[in-house]
Design an enzyme around this catalytic site. Structure first.
Site, PDB file in Angstrom:
ATOM      1  CE1 TYR A 144      32.590 -24.205  -5.022  1.00 26.20           C
ATOM      2  CE2 TYR A 144      34.700 -24.175  -3.870  1.00 26.20           C
ATOM      3  CZ  TYR A 144      33.329 -23.960  -3.879  1.00 26.20           C
ATOM      4  OH  TYR A 144      32.709 -23.494  -2.738  1.00 26.20           O
ATOM      5  CG  ASP A 239      40.350 -19.345  -8.167  1.00 26.26           C
ATOM      6  OD1 ASP A 239      41.089 -19.077  -7.193  1.00 26.26           O
ATOM      7  OD2 ASP A 239      39.227 -19.873  -8.041  1.00 26.26           O
ATOM      8  CE  LYS A 267      41.346 -24.013  -1.185  1.00 24.68           C
ATOM      9  NZ  LYS A 267      40.481 -24.811  -0.358  1.00 24.68           N
TER      10      LYS A 267
END
Ligand code: PLP
Length: 430
Positions: A144, A239, A267
Site C-alpha cells: 500500500y 516507500d 509517519k
C-alpha cells in the site's frame, strides 16, 4: 469492559462521517465490533472515553516511535507554535529537519516536505514519470502506498496483468499504467520488464511490507529489484513511509544497504503531526518545480510545528534507542510465539525490528497470497480478547503492530499474559 461511551459516539459519528470514521481502517471492519474512541494517550498507553487503559501497539499507525506526548516533542512543538503556526514562506525549522534527514540518509541528497505519505508517494511517481518521460509504474501485490489514484491498484493474477482499479473513481485509463507483480518474486518482475521495460518509469515498493501484515524481503530481493530498474532505465522508489526512521536511523535502506533513486517518508518523520517527504538523487530532484518543470506544491508543506515534532523525535532516536526497541520487540515476539505454542495455535510471527505481525497460519507468510490464506476469524477472536485484556493491536490481520521507546518490560509482560488468554480464545475458532 465498559464501552457505552464509545458506542454512543460511534452512533453519532456514523451520522457525520462515512462509516463513522475519517480513515477506513479505524472502523474495525476487519474484526467486527465498535471502535474505541480515544480520550488521551501518554507514553505507551492510550485511554478510551470509557476510561479503559490499553498498551498501544497501533501508535497512530506508526508515527509515535518515542511514545505519546514525549516532553521533548511537546516542548519543541509548543516553541514553534508560539512563533506562529504557518507562514507560507521558508522558515529555519525546515532546514533543521532536512539536515537531520540527510545526515542519517545521505542518499536523500535533496528532498521536499509534504503533509502526508500519500502526497509523498503520488509526488514521487509524478517525478519519476517526468524525469524518465515514461508512463508505466510497477508496484507489488499487497503493498500500500497511500490512497492516490495511480497506486490504488491491486495485482491481477498474471505477471503481465494490466492493473485494475481497486476503487470506483479511479479511471481505468490511470490504472492501466500501474503494472503489478507478486512481492518477493524477482522472476515475475523480470517478466514484467521483458514485456514493458522501455515504458516503465519506476518500481515502487515497501522494503519491509507492513500493509499485508509484516512481510520480510527475501535475501537478494530488494537488490534484485534495484538491479532490474538500473538495467531498464527505471527509477527505484523505496516507500519508507512506514519503515523510515523506524527500522534503523537509516530506515530500511540503511538496514539493507540500499541506495535508491527516490525515497518517500511519512509517519515517524512527523512524530504524529501531518508530515511526509520525498527525496533522493540530486539530478532527479532538481527537475522538481521551481528548479525544474515537474510541478509539486502544498500550502502547509514544511509546516513549522510539524517540522519541530519530526526534528525532536528524530533527535531522540539514537543508536541506544534503536537497540532498546529491538530488545523489547524481540521479547514481545518470543513471548507471543511461546503463548501460541502453549495454546496449540499454529502461527507465523513475522518481525523486522519494531514492526511485527502474528499470522494465523501454519505456513510461511511471504507474499500477498500467503497472507490472504490466513485464518482471519481466528485473528478476530484473538484481537478482541487482547483488547478485552488491555492490549490495543491493529484491528486487522493485514496490519503491522508497532513498538515505541516508551514501551516497558512491564507492558510486554502484560501483553504476553493477555496473549495466553487470547490464543486460547482463538483456538476455539475453526
Ligand atoms: C508504506 C505506506 N506508504 C504510504 C502510506 C500513506 O500514508 P498517509 O496515510 O500518511 O497518506 C502509508 C500509510 O499507511 C504506508 O504505510
Amino acid at each position: 469492559m465498559k464501552t457505552e461511551l464509545s458506542q454512543k459516539l460511534f452512533e453519532k459519528a456514523n451520522d457525520l462521517f462515512p462509516g463513522g470514521v475519517n480513515s477506513p481502517v479505524r472502523a474495525f471492519k476487519g474484526v467486527g465490533g465498535t471502535p474505541r474512541f480515544i480520550a488521551r494517550a501518554r507514553g505507551s498507553h492510550i485511554v478510551d472515553v470509557d476510561g479503559n487503559d490499553y498498551v498501544d501497539y497501533v501508535l497512530s499507525w506508526g508515527p509515535m516511535i518515542v511514545g505519546h506526548c514525549h516532553p521533548e516533542v511537546m516542548r519543541e512543538v509548543q516553541d514553534a507554535m508560539k512563533e506562529g503556526s504557518s507562514f507560507g514562506a521558508p522558515s529555519p525549522r525546515e532546514i533543521l529537519l532536512a539536515e537531520l534527514v540527510r545526515e542519517r540518509m545521505p542518499w536523500v541528497e535533496k528532498m521536499r516536505f509534504v503533509s502526508s505519505g500519500t502526497e509523498a508517494t503520488t509526488s514521487a511517481i509524478r517525478v519519476a514519470r517526468g524525469f524518465t518521460g515514461r508512463d508505466d509504474i510497477v508496484k507489488f501485490d499487497g503493498c500500500y502506498h497511500g490512497a492516490g489514484d495511480p497506486l490504488l491498484v491491486k495485482a491481477g493474477s498474471g505477471v503481465e496483468t494490466l492493473g485494475l482499479p481497486d476503487s470506483p473513481g479511479v479511471p481505468a485509463d490511470v490504472a492501466r499504467h500501474t503494472l503489478t507483480a507478486p512481492y518477493n518474486d524477482l522472476g515475475a518482475l523480470e517478466k514484467v520488464f521483458e514485456a514493458k521495460g522501455s515504458s516503465i518509469a519506476a518500481v515502487i515498493l515497501e522494503p519491509v511490507v507492513g500493509n499485508m501484515g509484516v512481510l520480510v524481503p527475501r535475501p537478494g530481493f530488494l537488490e534484485g529489484v534495484h538491479a532490474l530498474c538500473r538495467k531498464h532505465g527505471a527509477l527505484f522508489i523505496v516507500d519508507e513511509v512506514m519503515t523510515g526512521f523506524r527500522l534503523s536511523a537509516g530506515g530500511a535502506c540503511g538496514l539493507y544497504g540500499l541506495r535508491p533513486d527516490l525515497v518517500t517518508f511519512g509517519k515517524v518523520i512527523g512524530a504524529g503531526l501531518p508530515v511526509g517527504a520525498f527525496g533522493g538523487r540530486r539530478d532527479v530532484m532538481d527537475r522538481v518545480a521551481p528548479a525544474g518543470p515537474i510541478y509539486q506544491a502544498g500550502t502547509l508543506s514544511g509546516n513549522p510545528m510539524a517540522m519541530a515534532a519530526g526534528h525532536a523525535a528524530l533527535k531522540l532516536m539514537t543508536e541506544a534507542a534503536y537497540r532498546k526497541l529491538e530488545t523489547l520487540s524481540a521479547a514481545l515476539a518470543d513471548g507471543l510465539v511461546a503463548a501460541a505454542a502453549e495454546a496449540k495455535v499454529p502461527v507465523q510471527l513475522n518481525r523486522v525490528g519494531s514492526m511485527l505481525t502474528v499470522f494465523f497460519s501454519d505456513r510461511p507468510v511471504f507474499d500477498a497470497a500467503s497472507a490472504r490464506a490466513c485464518n482471519t476469524r481466528r485473528f478476530g477472536a484473538f484481537f478482541h480478547a487482547m483488547l478485552e485484556h488491555g492490549a490495543y493491536l491493529p484491528p486487522s490481520q493485514f496490519e503491522a503492530a508497532f513498538l515505541s521507546t516508551a514501551h516497558t518490560d512491564d507492558d510486554v509482560a502484560r501483553t504476553v499474559a493477555a496473549a495466553r488468554v487470547a490464543f486460547a480464545e482463538a483456538a476455539k475458532v475453526a
